[in-house]
Design a protein around this motif. Structure first.
Motif, PDB file in Angstrom:
ATOM      1  N   GLU A  29     -46.135 -19.599 -61.647  1.00 15.84           N
ATOM      2  CA  GLU A  29     -45.077 -18.881 -61.867  1.00 15.84           C
ATOM      3  C   GLU A  29     -45.202 -17.446 -60.746  1.00 15.84           C
ATOM      4  O   GLU A  29     -43.944 -17.279 -60.484  1.00 15.84           O
ATOM      5  CB  GLU A  29     -45.101 -18.207 -63.463  1.00 15.84           C
ATOM      6  CG  GLU A  29     -44.118 -17.368 -63.822  1.00 15.84           C
ATOM      7  CD  GLU A  29     -44.032 -17.236 -65.137  1.00 15.84           C
ATOM      8  OE1 GLU A  29     -43.421 -17.982 -65.838  1.00 15.84           O
ATOM      9  OE2 GLU A  29     -44.638 -16.113 -65.564  1.00 15.84           O
ATOM     10  N   ASP A 284     -36.619 -26.228 -70.431  1.00  7.65           N
ATOM     11  CA  ASP A 284     -37.085 -27.243 -69.449  1.00  7.65           C
ATOM     12  C   ASP A 284     -38.180 -28.243 -70.119  1.00  7.65           C
ATOM     13  O   ASP A 284     -39.461 -27.705 -70.047  1.00  7.65           O
ATOM     14  CB  ASP A 284     -37.581 -26.412 -68.185  1.00  7.65           C
ATOM     15  CG  ASP A 284     -37.896 -27.730 -67.038  1.00  7.65           C
ATOM     16  OD1 ASP A 284     -37.838 -28.703 -67.296  1.00  7.65           O
ATOM     17  OD2 ASP A 284     -38.038 -27.140 -66.087  1.00  7.65           O
ATOM     18  N   ASP A 287     -41.255 -29.101 -67.770  1.00  5.94           N
ATOM     19  CA  ASP A 287     -42.328 -28.183 -67.365  1.00  5.94           C
ATOM     20  C   ASP A 287     -43.654 -28.605 -68.132  1.00  5.94           C
ATOM     21  O   ASP A 287     -43.610 -28.630 -69.278  1.00  5.94           O
ATOM     22  CB  ASP A 287     -41.958 -26.652 -67.735  1.00  5.94           C
ATOM     23  CG  ASP A 287     -42.373 -25.550 -67.127  1.00  5.94           C
ATOM     24  OD1 ASP A 287     -43.801 -25.870 -67.076  1.00  5.94           O
ATOM     25  OD2 ASP A 287     -41.820 -24.758 -66.592  1.00  5.94           O
ATOM     26  N   ARG A 289     -45.644 -26.387 -68.995  1.00  3.94           N
ATOM     27  CA  ARG A 289     -45.952 -25.330 -69.749  1.00  3.94           C
ATOM     28  C   ARG A 289     -44.846 -24.983 -70.918  1.00  3.94           C
ATOM     29  O   ARG A 289     -44.564 -24.042 -71.220  1.00  3.94           O
ATOM     30  CB  ARG A 289     -46.207 -24.147 -69.067  1.00  3.94           C
ATOM     31  CG  ARG A 289     -47.253 -23.815 -68.011  1.00  3.94           C
ATOM     32  CD  ARG A 289     -46.695 -23.153 -66.815  1.00  3.94           C
ATOM     33  NE  ARG A 289     -45.439 -23.322 -66.430  1.00  3.94           N
ATOM     34  CZ  ARG A 289     -45.005 -22.537 -65.343  1.00  3.94           C
ATOM     35  NH1 ARG A 289     -45.606 -21.590 -64.965  1.00  3.94           N
ATOM     36  NH2 ARG A 289     -43.536 -22.964 -64.998  1.00  3.94           N
ATOM     37  N   VAL A 290     -44.237 -26.195 -71.255  1.00  6.40           N
ATOM     38  CA  VAL A 290     -43.051 -26.157 -72.209  1.00  6.40           C
ATOM     39  C   VAL A 290     -43.411 -25.256 -73.514  1.00  6.40           C
ATOM     40  O   VAL A 290     -42.729 -24.550 -73.960  1.00  6.40           O
ATOM     41  CB  VAL A 290     -42.456 -27.503 -72.332  1.00  6.40           C
ATOM     42  CG1 VAL A 290     -43.579 -28.499 -73.121  1.00  6.40           C
ATOM     43  CG2 VAL A 290     -41.273 -27.586 -73.379  1.00  6.40           C
ATOM     44  N   ASN A 293     -43.714 -21.625 -72.761  1.00  7.67           N
ATOM     45  CA  ASN A 293     -42.581 -21.108 -72.541  1.00  7.67           C
ATOM     46  C   ASN A 293     -41.459 -20.866 -73.791  1.00  7.67           C
ATOM     47  O   ASN A 293     -40.894 -19.681 -73.809  1.00  7.67           O
ATOM     48  CB  ASN A 293     -41.667 -21.985 -71.493  1.00  7.67           C
ATOM     49  CG  ASN A 293     -42.359 -22.084 -70.146  1.00  7.67           C
ATOM     50  OD1 ASN A 293     -43.165 -21.345 -69.929  1.00  7.67           O
ATOM     51  ND2 ASN A 293     -41.660 -22.966 -69.364  1.00  7.67           N
TER      52      ASN A 293
END
Length: 427
Positions: A29, A284, A287, A289-290, A293
């Motif tokens: 990030e 998303d 991703d 890291r869904v 997030n």
């Protein structure tokens, strides 16, 4: 022709791993944030630590490694993926002979680049000045007393002068934002009087909110594969064939550990999220890291007191996965999640269907027949903005197709029984 293009700043990125959950940040990030700021990452320095050093944040050995990297790559700036204290920033700059910024300053800089509207620019400047006010320092040479004719007595130091000027500027910005906020509140109340449902798009930054917004509203809001591509809120009113008028609101993307000064400065903007009839939480799904997030977005929504509103999860970018476009329902048959690809235009009709279903329990559609002696109610219904179609028959009756919230329908009927007595509900 001369090339006036300014070369991108070269940065040394510093990412330290801490065992404490609240102190953890994500290196990927940080690299996306740096790219979004238009800075080139010349090198990345990482390392583990149990706790932050009070003087340099990192250990003396790691600080020397950072200083050597600055010399090796002729770096312009050192960017820490963490929040630094003013003293830590100052000590690192002295040691490395290079500008040092932390994660919060980086995010504020990106917001400053993205702000386009008058309100957005005011909000960003306010957040930057509040952040700066806590780190304002002067060297010994600048601490001399000011004095002279008309300024006898103790006077004030240069640092005190700077702080006073900052306070004055912050106060002026807050007054201006208060005026803009009142204007926005006036527009919001007008929409509420019209009882047009508001659907707010929320989600982690770069989840595809603006792309989806453009697809749903046929707009051309700027969308790009970068963090905080959209900063200023955008509202568009459209009509769904099976429902009627809807207002979609595209808002700024969230991020983990969003600076509190930004949350405070963007309070009026985020009000669009707080007062929506339905939130589309755009996620998303590609991703890695869904889940994290999703948790971060819910945390920010809780901070702005918007976590109790009806929410529909929209899992975006299924074209990058093996997922298929579909709707997921709860045990009562209420849509809870929709899987789509906004970029490819896949699953959008399913999303529209889910939105209408989620709003239908709060809004009713019906046909009303008003006799000639009750046409004053025609004016009231038009004033409420709930008339979809109308025509008159040969007897002078007004035939209206209306859509309005259950609350408005009950309120109109409480005002007078005339509407119920005059109306013939045919649908």
């Amino acid at each position: 022709m001369f090339d006036h293009h300014q070369p991108a700043e070269q940065a040394i990125l510093v990412h330290i791993t801490f065992p404490q959950e609240h102190a953890r940040e994500d290196l990927d990030e940080l690299q996306m944030l740096v790219a979004s700021a238009g800075v080139v990452a010349a090198a990345v320095i990482t390392g583990p630590r149990q706790t932050a050093d009070a003087r340099l944040f990192v250990g003396s050995g790691k600080a020397q490694e950072i200083a050597a990297a600055v010399q090796q790559y002729a770096a312009d700036v050192i960017i820490f993926n963490h929040t630094l204290s003013p003293a830590q920033t100052r000590n690192l700059e002295r040691l490395c002979q290079c500008k040092v910024i932390d994660r919060t300053t980086l995010i504020l800089d990106i917001f400053a680049q993205r702000a386009r509207s008058f309100e957005g620019k005011l909000q960003v400047e306010l957040a930057q000045l509040k952040h700066l006010a806590s780190r304002l320092i002067r060297g010994f040479d600048n601490e001399r007393q000011k004095g002279g004719i008309g300024l006898r007595g103790p006077g004030e130091t240069a640092l005190e002068t700077d702080r006073r000027l900052l306070r004055d500027r912050i106060s002026m910005l807050m007054q201006r934002l208060e005026k803009v906020s009142k204007q926005r509140e006036t527009c919001r109340k007008a929409r509420q009087r019209a009882e047009v449902p508001v659907v707010s798009l929320v989600g982690y930054t770069n989840a595809g909110k603006s792309t989806l917004f453009n697809q749903l509203t046929q707009s051309d809001v700027y969308a790009a594969d970068q963090l905080f591509a959209t900063l200023d809120p955008t509202l568009r009113q459209i009509r769904f064939p099976d429902f009627g008028a809807l207002i979609f609101a595209d808002t700024v993307g969230f991020i983990r550990h969003l600076p509190h000064d930004l949350v405070a400065a963007f309070k009026s903007t985020l009000q669009e999220t707080r007062e929506a009839d339905l939130q589309l939480h755009v996620i998303d799904i590609s991703d890695a890291r869904v889940e994290d997030n999703i948790a971060q977005v819910q945390h920010v929504l809780h901070e702005i007191e918007a976590d109790e509103l009806p929410q529909l999860k929209v899992f975006n970018k299924i074209d990058r996965t093996e997922q298929q476009a579909r709707i997921e329902y709860d045990e009562y048959g209420v849509p809870q999640a929709v899987y789509i690809s906004a970029q490819a235009g896949v699953g959008l009709e399913l999303l529209r269907q889910a939105i209408v279903t989620r709003l239908s329990d709060r809004f009713v559609a019906m046909q009303v027949q008003l006799p000639p002696d009750a046409l004053n109610w025609r004016a009231k219904l038009h004033e409420a903005g709930c008339v979809r179609q109308e025509h008159f028959d040969e007897q002078g009756n007004c035939l209206l197709q209306i859509q309005l919230s259950v609350a408005l329908w009950e309120r109109l009927n409480k005002q007078s029984q005339t509407l119920l007595q005059s109306c013939v509900l045919t649908g």
